[in-house]
Design an enzyme around this catalytic site. Structure first.
Site, PDB file in Angstrom:
ATOM      1  N   GLU A  85      -2.016 -76.927  -2.488  1.00  0.00           N
ATOM      2  CA  GLU A  85      -2.027 -75.716  -3.013  1.00  0.00           C
ATOM      3  C   GLU A  85      -3.415 -75.506  -2.895  1.00  0.00           C
ATOM      4  OE1 GLU A  85      -0.469 -73.115  -6.765  1.00  0.00           O
ATOM      5  OE2 GLU A  85      -0.540 -75.555  -7.135  1.00  0.00           O
ATOM      6  N   TYR A 139      -4.654 -74.495 -17.718  1.00  0.00           N
ATOM      7  CA  TYR A 139      -5.912 -74.432 -17.923  1.00  0.00           C
ATOM      8  C   TYR A 139      -6.589 -74.415 -19.206  1.00  0.00           C
ATOM      9  CZ  TYR A 139      -6.088 -72.661 -13.108  1.00  0.00           C
ATOM     10  OH  TYR A 139      -5.939 -72.428 -11.867  1.00  0.00           O
ATOM     11  N   ASP A 142      -4.417 -66.898  -9.194  1.00  0.00           N
ATOM     12  CA  ASP A 142      -5.463 -67.966  -9.064  1.00  0.00           C
ATOM     13  C   ASP A 142      -5.172 -68.942  -7.896  1.00  0.00           C
ATOM     14  OD1 ASP A 142      -3.286 -69.235 -10.638  1.00  0.00           O
ATOM     15  OD2 ASP A 142      -4.454 -70.854 -10.868  1.00  0.00           O
ATOM     16  N   ASP A 157       0.796 -69.339  -7.219  1.00  0.00           N
ATOM     17  CA  ASP A 157       1.888 -68.561  -8.110  1.00  0.00           C
ATOM     18  C   ASP A 157       1.165 -67.036  -8.365  1.00  0.00           C
ATOM     19  OD1 ASP A 157      -0.272 -68.928  -9.722  1.00  0.00           O
ATOM     20  OD2 ASP A 157       0.508 -70.441 -11.032  1.00  0.00           O
TER      21      ASP A 157
END
Length: 620
Positions: A465, A234, A82, A85
């Site tokens: 990120e 999430y 995603d 990571d």
């Protein structure tokens, strides 16, 4: 600790605005939207998990996660990481594929014209191939591979992973209506994309979509209750009502089956579809998106006996767009940074295909105004912002170089295949102050804070990120902007001594002054610039010049609502009004109602340094 939930889908509303408006804007910002479009697709290739194909263009990546699902006796190789990571989170991955599919559905021709349709469809298929595997039984869906906690203890390349690859699922006993619903939406929307080019595959996707929707609706529950380990990253804050309606909306788009339209209207109130007035659209909160899809059905004349409920959906969709435009009552609008950037997440060409204006509480909005605002947000992302920094990595001359991304921050496995351990990655690579050895091209980073501040540091994961679900909707917006007939900066003609006249603003030019081109210029824009440089003087060791720009209407129609972009200006400007949407945008002064054919007006600015970039943005 990283929190993927905070990666901004900072501008998904832009997608809805653009999908909503079929209007012409002559875009001359000088930004290469086609290039940006291609770079976004490269980022998705960088995020691939599994055995990479021979046509992989991001060459610093290699195969990874080849045993995913092995311990559970199911093949879960493939899919996308995603963000920075290596966990494969099902909910944001499914949303990524839904938004990619929506972009291709709406702007397939423009994406093809940019030479990116094949890569776009490959990006979708990389996700749907994985979902076919993850949907291993009609009432079983694998929703996560990897453990966010243990994954974040290590800083390794995906090719070296030593962290847990435990897989987690939802089923009848442990439901996940939000996860299954979003995956159904992904499969339904992608089935539309492949309907002509690969009908057998399209039918397979639709079969999975139907089963997933039935599973999501029959066994209701939040997936983060069944897969508790996902909660830190999430969590389904909005619940599952929005995903059920969102999935049903896409099922109706894919099948035309009135069963799904009836579902949307019958459950409009109980599942929150017509109850929530939103200022957000994201991987978690889908209400604004489904409200737009419902409005599309209404405006295409397909509502029939369901029109009254669909009108309620439409009203909520229009509230959302008015919030983006700051046209709702105070406290009901989307927040803006000082640089006029929206800290939110949406966007389609529907709402004014049937309506020429958008009626907001404080104003009547023309389609071009929302489109101009949408474009300004994209331009902000690509570098037209107070920091002059592109937040799309690899685009422009200045962009983040310490992206919070494990694979990009460590020497490529192909260059040095020696194993890099869990803590070794932190000691040797994470803490270095140098730029990343690999450029993760096309990554849309978290971006600036509410004050337009940004720190390009690898440890600043909130800002550096990037996430797949931020990039996916950008494809459609970039394709639409790239598809406008005028691209690049208008040529600015420097004539330091040639033009010497003092005609009043709005006056017809003397016949002795030739137009640079007759009629509409080669860029399709109805105006021309004549730029003169006058006297100069020194102040505090810097040499300043007086610039006079004449704007000529070379078309055969009056021009109103003219917007110009003036970049890199280092001094005061007189004769234009600064736009409320962006510091670099300027409009006609309020007393000047129109620039009639063959007439001109002037503005003046004082400047030191390289010549400012003056370009034509839009008009009515």
């Amino acid at each position: 600790m990283e929190r993927m939930v905070n990666c901004w889908s900072w501008w998904l509303w832009v997608v809805v605005a653009l999908l909503c408006f079929n209007v012409f804007v002559c875009e001359c910002s000088g930004l290469n939207y086609g290039e940006a479009l291609g770079k976004c697709l490269l980022f998705l290739e960088a995020q691939r998990s599994g055995r990479l194909p021979s046509g992989q263009r991001v060459t610093w990546r290699d195969h990874s996660g080849l045993t995913d699902g092995l311990l559970q006796g199911v093949d879960l190789v493939g899919g996308y990481h995603d963000a920075g990571d290596h966990v494969k989170f099902g909910l944001p991955m499914a949303f990524t594929v839904t938004m990619l599919s929506w972009s291709v559905m709406e702007y397939g021709n423009q994406i093809a014209a940019a030479g990116q349709l094949g890569y776009s469809m490959e990006a979708i298929k990389w996700g749907t191939d994985y979902f076919i595997k993850a949907h291993s039984e009609s009432e079983v869906l694998w929703g996560e591979v990897g453990d966010g906690d243990t994954d974040h203890y290590c800083w390794q390349r995906p090719e070296d992973m030593t962290t847990s690859r435990q897989a987690y699922k939802v089923d009848a006993a442990n439901p996940g209506s939000d996860l299954a619903g979003e995956t159904a939406a992904a499969m339904a929307s992608s089935s539309i994309v492949f309907r002509k080019s690969n009908p057998a595959y399209s039918n397979l996707l639709l079969q999975h979509a139907k089963q997933l929707f039935d599973f999501a609706d029959k066994y209701r529950g939040k997936y983060d209750k069944s897969i508790s380990i996902v909660g830190k990253f999430y969590s389904s804050v909005s619940g599952y009502g929005d995903e059920l309606l969102w999935a049903a909306s896409w099922m109706y788009q894919a099948t035309g089956d009135v069963y799904y339209l009836k579902y949307i209207t019958d459950n409009a109130e109980s599942l929150g579809g017509t109850g929530w007035a939103m200022t957000e659209f994201s991987w978690d909160v889908k209400y604004a998106g489904l409200q737009v899809l419902a409005a599309k059905v209404l405006m295409q004349g397909q509502g029939g006996k369901y029109n009254s409920t669909l009108q309620k959906y439409q009203a909520k969709a229009e509230f959302f767009l008015c919030a983006c435009l700051q046209k709702n009552p105070p406290g009901s609008n989307v927040d803006l940074t000082p640089g006029k950037h929206h800290n939110v997440d949406l966007t389609p060409d529907y709402l004014t295909s049937a309506k020429k204006q958008l009626m907001c509480p404080s104003a009547e909005i023309q389609p071009s105004e929302l489109l101009r605002l949408a474009q300004s947000q994209v331009d902000y992302i690509l570098g037209l912002n107070p920091r002059a920094t592109s937040y799309l990595v690899g685009f422009g001359s200045t962009y983040p170089v310490q992206v919070h991304h494990r694979g990009a921050s460590i020497i490529s496995y192909k260059e040095n295949p020696s194993f890099i351990g869990c803590t070794q990655g932190y000691d040797t690579w994470y803490n270095r102050k140098e730029t990343n050895p690999n450029v993760v091209v096309g990554a849309l980073v978290g971006g600036p804070d509410k004050n337009d501040n940004f720190e390009d540091e690898r440890g600043n994961y909130m800002q550096t990120e990037a996430c797949t679900y931020n990039v996916a909707p950008l494809l459609g917006v970039l394709a639409k902007l790239n598809g406008f007939p005028s691209q690049g900066n208008l040529p600015v003609v420097i004539q330091s001594d040639r033009i010497r006249y003092n005609s009043p603003v709005g006056a017809r030019l003397p016949p002795s002054i030739p137009y640079p081109n007759s009629g509409v210029d080669n860029f399709g824009c109805p105006i021309q610039f004549l730029h003169t440089v006058g006297e100069s003087w020194m102040r505090r060791g810097r040499k300043y010049y007086k610039h006079k720009v004449t704007v000529i209407n070379v078309s055969n129609k009056p021009i109103t609502h003219l917007t110009l972009s003036i970049k890199n200006l280092a001094g005061p400007l007189f004769g234009l009004q600064q736009s409320k949407h962006h510091d670099c945008l300027y409009e006609l002064p309020p007393w000047m109602k129109a620039l009639v054919p063959g007439h001109a007006f002037h503005f003046v600015f004082l400047h030191s340094g390289p010549q400012p970039q003056i370009s034509f943005v839009s008009y009515r």
